[in-house]
Design an enzyme around this catalytic site. Structure first.
Site, short mmCIF file in Angstrom:
data_model
loop_
_atom_site.label_atom_id
_atom_site.label_comp_id
_atom_site.label_asym_id
_atom_site.label_seq_id
_atom_site.Cartn_x
_atom_site.Cartn_y
_atom_site.Cartn_z
N PHE A 226 -1.62 12.41 -5.46
CA PHE A 226 -3.01 12.07 -5.76
C PHE A 226 -3.66 11.49 -4.51
O PHE A 226 -3.19 10.50 -3.96
CB PHE A 226 -3.13 11.05 -6.91
CG PHE A 226 -4.57 10.75 -7.24
CD1 PHE A 226 -5.29 11.59 -8.08
CD2 PHE A 226 -5.22 9.65 -6.68
CE1 PHE A 226 -6.64 11.33 -8.37
CE2 PHE A 226 -6.57 9.40 -6.96
CZ PHE A 226 -7.27 10.24 -7.81
N ASP B 279 -0.38 8.35 3.02
CA ASP B 279 -1.39 7.73 2.16
C ASP B 279 -0.77 6.48 1.52
O ASP B 279 0.01 6.57 0.58
CB ASP B 279 -1.82 8.75 1.09
CG ASP B 279 -2.85 8.20 0.12
OD1 ASP B 279 -3.11 6.97 0.13
OD2 ASP B 279 -3.40 9.00 -0.67
N LYS C 232 -7.46 0.38 -1.75
CA LYS C 232 -7.20 -0.49 -2.91
C LYS C 232 -6.99 -1.99 -2.60
O LYS C 232 -7.92 -2.78 -2.72
CB LYS C 232 -6.04 0.06 -3.71
CG LYS C 232 -6.42 1.38 -4.42
CD LYS C 232 -5.46 1.77 -5.49
CE LYS C 232 -6.02 2.84 -6.42
NZ LYS C 232 -5.83 4.23 -6.01
#
Ligand SMILES: *Cc1c(COP(=O)(O)O)cnc(C)c1O
Length: 399
Positions: free
Chosen positions: A136, A223, A252
Site C-alpha cells: 500500500f 516506504d 504518519k
C-alpha cells in the site's frame, strides 16, 4: 444497549469512509473521549499517527507557541525549521537530504518521480520500478498503481504503467522478474506492510535486495510511512537489518498528528531534483516543521524507541500466550508497537465490538487485527488492551 445519540451520516461530506458511528471529542495520553463522554483506550493512534498520544504536555505548548508566531509562509522563502528537521532525519537515517511535503502519498509520489528522473538522467526512456504484492503506497493515481490491492485500484484505470510486481521475501522471484531488463531503476516496498496486513520483510531479504540494487545501480526505496519513526523500536524498521536505503518516504508518525510528509534521500538520489522539478504549497510549513522537530526531541527525551520495543514485546507475549495454537488464529506478526493478529476468517466486525468495549483498533486485509498505538503506551495500558481484546477474539472465534 447504548441510548446516547450517534452521529448520523453527513449529507454534505462525501461518503468515502466506512465510519463507526462515533465522533471523538478530546484525548489525553492513550485515552480518547467521544462526544457522549464514553472513554476509549487508543490502540490505533489515528492509524500510526499520534506518536506522542493525545494532548502531550510538552507538544501542546510548543505548537501553541508556533501557531501564534507563524503557521505558513511558503517555499518562496527559507523556513529555518526545515533545515533543523532535515538534520534530525539525516542524522538518524544515515541519508543526506530531505524534501518535505504533507502526506504519505505525496512522499511516495516524490519517490516515484525521483526514480523516474534517476532513469531519465541515465538515458533510460521508459523507466520501470519493482513493487510488491499486497503493498500500500497511497491513493493518488501513481501511488494506487504501485499499490498491490485490486480493491484500491478498481474503478480508476487506466493505471500508471512502468511497474513490475513481485511477491514478498522471495529473492529468486525478484531476480527472475528483472533479469536482463535494462529499464529497471528502483525497487520499492514497505519494510513491514501496514494496510496489506502487517507483513514484515525478512532481514536476509532486505540485505539481498540491497546487494542486488548495488550490483545493478538501482535505487532501493523503502516506504517507512507507517512502520518508521520509532514504531518498531528503531527509528526506521529497515535498520533492524543493518541496511541503508537510497530513498525513504515518511509521513504518519512524523508530526504526532500535524499533517507532514518527507522523502529522505542518500547520495545516489539527493541531487536528482533541481529547481523546478518538484514542489508543493504546504510542504515544510513552519507549523509542520515545528511538530516534527518537537516530536523527535520529545521521543528522545522520553526514551520512546526503547518504550515501543519493550511495551510492544510485552503486548505481543501476552497475546501469544493466549492465542498461539488456538483454532481460528493463523499468526501474530509485527515488531514493537506494530502488531497484527491474523485470524482464519474475516473479522471486520471486531472494530465496532472493540469500540463498544472501549478499545480502538482496526482490521486490515479483511482478517488481520492491527494495533499501532501511540509510542507512549505503558505496560499497564498494554495489559488493558489485551484484557479487552482477548475475550472479544474468543467470543468471535466461537461463533
Ligand atoms: C498510510 C500509508 C500511505 C499513504 O499515506 P497518506 O498520508 O494517507 O497519503 C503510504 N504508504 C504507507 C506504507 C502507508 O501506511
Amino acid at each position: 444497549m447504548n441510548a446516547a445519540p450517534k452521529p448520523a451520516a453527513s449529507p454534505h461530506v462525501m461518503n468515502t469512509y466506512g465510519r463507526l458511528p462515533i465522533a471523538m471529542s478530546h484525548g489525553r495520553g492513550c485515552r480518547l473521549w467521544d462526544t457522549n463522554g464514553k472513554e476509549y483506550l487508543d490502540a490505533l493512534g489515528g492509524i500510526a499517527v499520534n506518536t506522542l498520544g493525545h494532548a502531550h504536555p510538552k507538544l501542546v505548548p510548543a505548537l501553541q507557541d508556533q501557531v501564534a508566531k507563524l503557521i505558513h509562509s511558503s517555499n518562496y522563502y527559507h523556513v529555518p525549521d526545515q533545515e533543523k528537521l532535515a538534520q534530525l532525519l539525516v542524522e538518524r537515517s544515515g541519508l543526506t537530504n530531505v524534501f518535505f511535503c504533507s502526506t504519505g502519498l505525496e512522499a511516495n509520489e516524490a519517490a516515484l518521480k525521483l526514480a523516474r528522473k534517476y532513469g531519465h538522467d541515465k538515458g533510460i526512456e521508459r523507466p520501470e520500478i519493482v513493487v510488491y504484492d499486497k503493498a500500500f503506497h497511497g491513493r493518488s493515481i501513481a501511488t494506487l498503481s504501485a499499490t498491490g490491492n485490486p480493491k484500491v485500484q478498481a474503478g480508476f484505470g487506466p493505471l500508471v504503467d512502468g511497474f513490475i510486481r513481485v511477491p514478498l521475501n522471495d529473492i529468486d522471484s525478484l531476480k527472475k522478474a528483472t533479469a536482463g531488463n535494462p529499464n529497471i531503476v528502483a525497487v520499492f516496498f514497505e519494510t513491514i506492510q501496514g494496510e496489506g496486513g502487517v507483513n514484515p520483510m525478512r532481514a536476509q531479504y532486505l540485505k539481498d535486495v540491497r546487494a542486488l540494487c548495488d550490483a545493478n545501480d538501482w535505487l532501493l526505496m523503502i516506504d517507512e510511512v507507517q512502520c518508521g519513526m520509532g514504531r518498531t523500536g528503531k527509528w526506521f524498521a529497515h535498520q533492524w537489518a543493518g541496511i541503508v536505503p537510497d530513498v525513504m518516504p515518511l509521513a504518519k508518525g512524523l508530526g504526532s498528528g500535524v499533517p507532514i510528509g518527507a522523502v529522505v534521500a542518500g547520495p545516489k538520489a539527493a541531487n536528482i531534483f533541481q529547481p523546478g522539478n518538484h514542489g508543493t504549497t504546504f510542504g515544510g510549513n513552519p507549523l509542520a516543521m515545528r511538530a516534527g522537530v518537537e516530536t523527535i526531541r520529545i521521543m528522545e527525551e522520553e526514551g520512546l524507541l526503547e518504550n515501543a520495543a519493550r511495551v510492544g514485546e510485552h503486548l505481543r507475549t501476552v497475546l501469544e500466550k493466549d492465542l498461539i495454537g488456538r483454532a481460528g488464529v493463523k499468526e501474530i506478526r509485527g515488531q514493537g508497537l506494530m502488531i497484527g493478529i491474523e485470524l482464519t476468517k474475516p473479522c471486520g466486525v471486531l472494530t465496532q465490538r472493540a469500540a463498544d468495549a472501549g478499545l480502538l483498533l482496526s482490521v486490515t486485509a479483511d482478517s488481520v487485527i492491527r494495533m499501532v498505538p501511540p509510542l507512549i503506551m505503558t505496560t499497564a495500558e498494554a495489559d488493558e488492551v489485551a484484557a479487552i481484546l482477548l475475550p472479544l477474539i474468543h467470543a468471535f472465534l466461537a461463533e
